[in-house]
Structure formats: C-alpha cells, structure tokens
Design a protein around this motif. Structure first.
Motif, PDB file in Angstrom:
ATOM      1  N   SER A  89       0.836  -1.210   0.000  1.00 15.84           N
ATOM      2  CA  SER A  89       0.000   0.000   0.000  1.00 15.84           C
ATOM      3  C   SER A  89       0.864   1.252   0.000  1.00 15.84           C
ATOM      4  CB  SER A  89      -0.927   0.004   1.221  1.00 15.84           C
ATOM      5  OG  SER A  89      -1.826  -1.078   1.174  1.00 15.84           O
ATOM      6  N   PHE A  90       1.979   1.208   0.739  1.00 17.15           N
ATOM      7  CA  PHE A  90       2.901   2.343   0.792  1.00 17.15           C
ATOM      8  C   PHE A  90       3.472   2.630  -0.598  1.00 17.15           C
ATOM      9  CE2 PHE A  90       7.284   3.869   1.185  1.00 17.15           C
ATOM     10  CZ  PHE A  90       7.115   5.007   1.966  1.00 17.15           C
ATOM     11  N   VAL A  91       3.932   1.594  -1.280  1.00 16.99           N
ATOM     12  CA  VAL A  91       4.498   1.767  -2.621  1.00 16.99           C
ATOM     13  C   VAL A  91       3.429   2.258  -3.583  1.00 16.99           C
ATOM     14  CG1 VAL A  91       5.560   0.571  -4.573  1.00 16.99           C
ATOM     15  CG2 VAL A  91       6.293   0.042  -2.236  1.00 16.99           C
ATOM     16  N   SER A  92       2.248   1.667  -3.519  1.00 22.04           N
ATOM     17  CA  SER A  92       1.157   2.046  -4.409  1.00 22.04           C
ATOM     18  C   SER A  92       0.771   3.512  -4.205  1.00 22.04           C
ATOM     19  CB  SER A  92      -0.048   1.137  -4.166  1.00 22.04           C
ATOM     20  OG  SER A  92      -1.101   1.447  -5.048  1.00 22.04           O
ATOM     21  N   LYS A  93       0.638   3.907  -2.948  1.00 26.70           N
ATOM     22  CA  LYS A  93       0.251   5.295  -2.635  1.00 26.70           C
ATOM     23  C   LYS A  93       1.278   6.287  -3.167  1.00 26.70           C
ATOM     24  CE  LYS A  93       1.049   6.644   1.550  1.00 26.70           C
ATOM     25  NZ  LYS A  93       1.992   7.773   1.634  1.00 26.70           N
ATOM     26  N   ASN A  94       2.551   5.967  -2.999  1.00 29.19           N
ATOM     27  CA  ASN A  94       3.593   6.890  -3.435  1.00 29.19           C
ATOM     28  C   ASN A  94       3.707   6.947  -4.958  1.00 29.19           C
ATOM     29  OD1 ASN A  94       4.901   8.127  -1.069  1.00 29.19           O
ATOM     30  ND2 ASN A  94       5.263   6.025  -0.474  1.00 29.19           N
TER      31      ASN A  94
END
Length: 499
Positions: A226-231
């Motif tokens: 989720s962190f990678v996707s959000k960024n």
C-alpha cells in the motif's frame, strides 16, 4: 583445429561469471571467460547498473524540480538523449574497469593465475569442451571445470510482439529517442514499479501501470504494498488494479490498449509506448546442455546442489550460478554463488551457502529495502512473531532532510528467544539500514544482542534503534502518543493479538 586448455571456463561475464573468474585467479588458475554480448552482462547493460543510473538521475531531477523545500529552480529542463549519454558513461566506466583488470591478469604470475576473455557464443560439445563461435571465427576450448553463468533476459508476454520501438522490454529502454508522452507498463513487480518511478520522476510522461492483482509488489506485506502504491500514485502514476491486458492494437500514431477488469468492465487507453516488465527467464538456449546430459527444471532453470554443481559434486565438473540457478535473481546472489563455486573447487569452504538473508533493494520513491522474512512468510510457516513499525517522521535526521515519508519495520520471533527474523525499510538510506539487520539474521542474533548498540546523532539509523526499543516499551516516543506512527503487534498461529 587447435584446442586451448584452461583450468576453468566461465560462460557469461555478468556478476556471477566475473566474480567467479576473478576468484579463480586468486587460486592461481587459468581462466577463460566467454561473453556473447556486452561485457558485464545485464549487471551492467540493460539491467542493474543502467536502470539504477537512470533512477539516480530521475531522483535528482525530481528533487531539483520540487517546490516544497524553500527554493525553486528556474529554467529546469531534461533531454532524454543527454540522460541516455550519462547512463552510457556509467556503463562504459564499469566495463573499462573490468577490461582493465582482465588485461592486468592476462599473463600468470607467481602469485596469481591468468584470465582470457573471448567474445562469442559458447556451446558444449562434451563435458570438457566448448565451441566458441564469433562473427570472425570458431574455436574449441577445453576446460577442466565449467561454470554456466549466462544470466537471463526479459520474459516475453503471450500474444504481445516486442519490436523494441513502440512495444519494448527493459532492453529497449535505451532505444527511445525521447521521453514518451504516454506510457503503459505491463507488470507491477519490482521492475515495473521501478520504471514507473523513473518515468514519473521526470514528469515528462503520463505513466500507466497494469496491476493484475489488488496491490503492487503482491508478495510483500499489505502495508508495504500500500505504501508503494500510494507513493506511485502521488508521483502521478495511474495504476490499473485488477486489470488484464486483452490486446494492444498498433495505430499509425499511437497504441490502443484494451484492459479487462475483474468486475467485468473494460477500458481502452491510448499510449505511445508499452513496456513489458513481467520478470525474466534464464538464458540457456543453444548452449549444448543436451551434449552434457543436463536437463532443465519445469520452470526452465538448472538444478544445482549445495555447492552449485549440476550433478554429484565429486563426479561433476559443470556448475551454475546466477539467474540460471533458479534462486533469487539478484546481483548479490549471482556474485556469491560464483565465488562459492570456485572456493568449493580450489579452496576450503568456511560456511554453507545461505539464501535466507539476501537483501533486496527496490528503487522506488522513496527507496525500499528488504531482508529476511515478512509477515506473510511467517504466517505461512506458522512462526509466531512480534512486529514493530516506526515512522521516519519521528527520526530527527529524516525530519531535517525533509524526507519523512517512510518507515522501519522489524520482525522478531515470539517464542521467548526474540530472534531477528526480518526487516523492511522505506525512505532515505534504506539500503544502508538493512545491512546491520541482515548481519544479525546471519548470526542468528536476538533483540538482546543488538539493543545496546549506540547510533550516531542525527542519523537515519536511529530509527532502527528506536524501532528495536518499541519491542521492550523503552522507545523515547511512545505508541500511545503516536498510534499512527508507532505500531507493535504480535501473531501466533491461533490468532493475531494487537499489543
């Protein structure tokens, strides 16, 4: 036809092959290094070095174009051809270093062996002979031992024709004449997400990312995915979750891409370039494996034992290292295997090969590093664990750098032994942070072993120190005060318990 004879013949000059060759001359051996294409393989060209050079340049551009740091650069522009030129300079510099060392050891000395580089395609004739065919000639080479280190190439996508102009893979990136106005990247693993980061960093391209599942980097824990996707989305990337490619239609001035989603609807988008990034497959075609009785696995790799031999070690003289071995396709794995084979042949092995603590770097925005087990792996194996997460926004150095987007996550066993099992780090200097934890995993370290380490101030590594303190409820900043920034939980096979 005359036959040249060597102690060791290495097929492929990538990280596995080159490291093996250089370790062999330490033992005074004569080495023949055979390379069919670029010296250094994908470790230099069309792979690790060139893509990371491009990432570094894109990060610099992204920072320079930022308006959130108290300054604004004027007249900032970027030219793809100049970017290409800089990347090629980096690759050529590394190749010249390799060539310089090869030339230095062209002749044997009292202390060291020698190495001969041959450009051409190597093919086994029998277990002690290969044919090396180049554009100019064909010659036979005899070897007492062989290492297959021929690397890998981009995996093709069914029903998608790669022309390396409008539909490309990672080897076609350098063929682009300019930044495409619109691009779709097919594949949301590490390679796909890295290129999505690179092109979105330059802010010259509308980037689409095809994600067949619900999250990018699906094998990692949901928080990291989720962190990678959000960024990526914050960087301007348009992610198409749960989508499958139906087809790509070539039009005169654009590509028409048809996507089918899991909920039944479809979408058509127009792009200028499609980049296929769905993994890599080993380069084992046409090297004469059938002539030495070596078969490939169902996945297309070579079966190797604990010393990377393709058969019983005592009876075998053909070894394999790097991407062809079926282990993690990492530069560090190939290099380690190549050196290990030579030490097994000519030296005294001091330790067995251990793949459990291989660190991985993911060049996103910000960078992500991983080592050891994640939560998904622990749960799959039924390992009880505790996990602490500490936000970079509480780390003074990250605050000073204005780079607070990221976190440190450490997993330890919840069996009374507190063994360090794994770590994920996102943010500045993540690649450096992971090293200390990788060492502790190798040494079977525990919380008790590392909690007394004193870190310099201000440093990003203080986040590791504080994350470790969270387990013992001794951190300076407390989860109660910052529940969104500091987290601690435990899991046992029966149930998950929130701390």
């Amino acid at each position: 036809m005359s036959i040249e004879k060597y102690d060791l013949v290495v097929l492929g000059s990538g990280p596995a092959g080159f490291s093996a060759a250089m370790r062999a001359i330490d033992f005074g051996k004569s080495v023949c290094l055979v390379e069919a294409q670029h010296l250094g393989g994908a470790g230099i060209m069309n792979g690790a070095l060139t893509s990371k050079a491009m990432w570094e340049l894109s990060r610099d551009y992204s920072i320079a174009s930022s308006v959130m740091r108290g300054y604004r650069a004027s007249g900032l522009n970027v030219d793809y051809k100049q970017v290409q030129k800089t990347i090629m300079q980096a690759a050529k510099q590394k190749q010249l270093q390799m060539l310089s060392q090869i030339e230095t050891y062209a002749e044997p000395t009292e202390k060291f062996g020698n190495i001969t580089l041959k450009h051409g395609w190597g093919k086994f004739i029998d277990s002690h002979t290969i044919e090396v065919k180049s554009e100019k000639n064909t010659e036979l080479v005899h070897g007492d031992n062989f290492i297959i280190a021929t690397g890998s190439r981009p995996r093709p996508m069914p029903d998608v024709e790669i022309d390396q102009e409008r539909i490309i893979d990672s080897e076609g990136i350098m063929n682009l004449k300019e930044f495409p106005e619109r691009m779709i990247i097919l594949g949301s693993g590490i390679i796909g997400c890295e290129f999505a980061t690179i092109f979105s960093n330059y802010n010259q391209t509308e980037v689409h990312l095809l994600d067949r599942q619900h999250k990018v980097i699906p094998y990692e824990d949901d928080d990291l995915s989720s962190f990678v996707s959000k960024n990526l989305e914050n960087n301007g990337v348009i992610i198409h979750h749960t989508a499958n490619l139906r087809c790509i239609r070539k039009r005169p001035d654009f590509l028409e891409v048809v996507l089918d989603y899991q909920d039944g609807h479809s979408k058509v988008i127009e792009v200028d370039v499609a980049l296929v990034a769905i993994g890599r497959i080993p380069n084992l075609d046409n090297i004469g494996l059938e002539n030495v009785g070596i078969e490939r696995t169902d996945r297309g790799y070579l079966n190797i034992n604990e010393v990377c031999a393709t058969d019983d070690f005592k009876a075998c003289n053909v070894f394999a290292a790097g991407d062809v071995s079926g282990h993690a396709q990492l530069y560090s794995v190939g290099e380690l295997q190549g050196r290990y084979i030579v030490e097994a042949l000519y030296g005294n092995l001091e330790y067995p090969l251990d793949y459990s603590n291989m660190s991985t770097l993911m060049f996103f925005k910000p960078e992500v590093a991983a080592v050891g087990l994640n939560e998904k792996a622990c749960q799959k194996r039924g390992i009880p664990y505790k996990v602490a997460t500490y936000s970079n926004s509480l780390v003074n150095r990250a605050v000073a750098m204005r780079a607070i987007d990221g976190f440190i996550k450490i997993i330890v066993s919840d069996d009374g032994k507190d063994r360090i099992l794994g770590m994920r780090a996102a943010g500045p200097q993540a690649s450096t942070l992971i090293t200390s934890i990788a060492y502790q995993i190798t040494q079977k370290g525990t919380l008790k072993d590392i909690r007394q380490n004193v870190h310099p101030h201000p440093s990003i590594s203080e986040g590791v120190q504080e994350c470790l303190r969270v387990f013992e409820e001794k951190s300076i900043y407390k989860p109660k005060a910052f529940p969104d920034l500091i987290k601690l939980k435990s899991w046992k096979p029966e149930k998950v318990k929130e701390a």
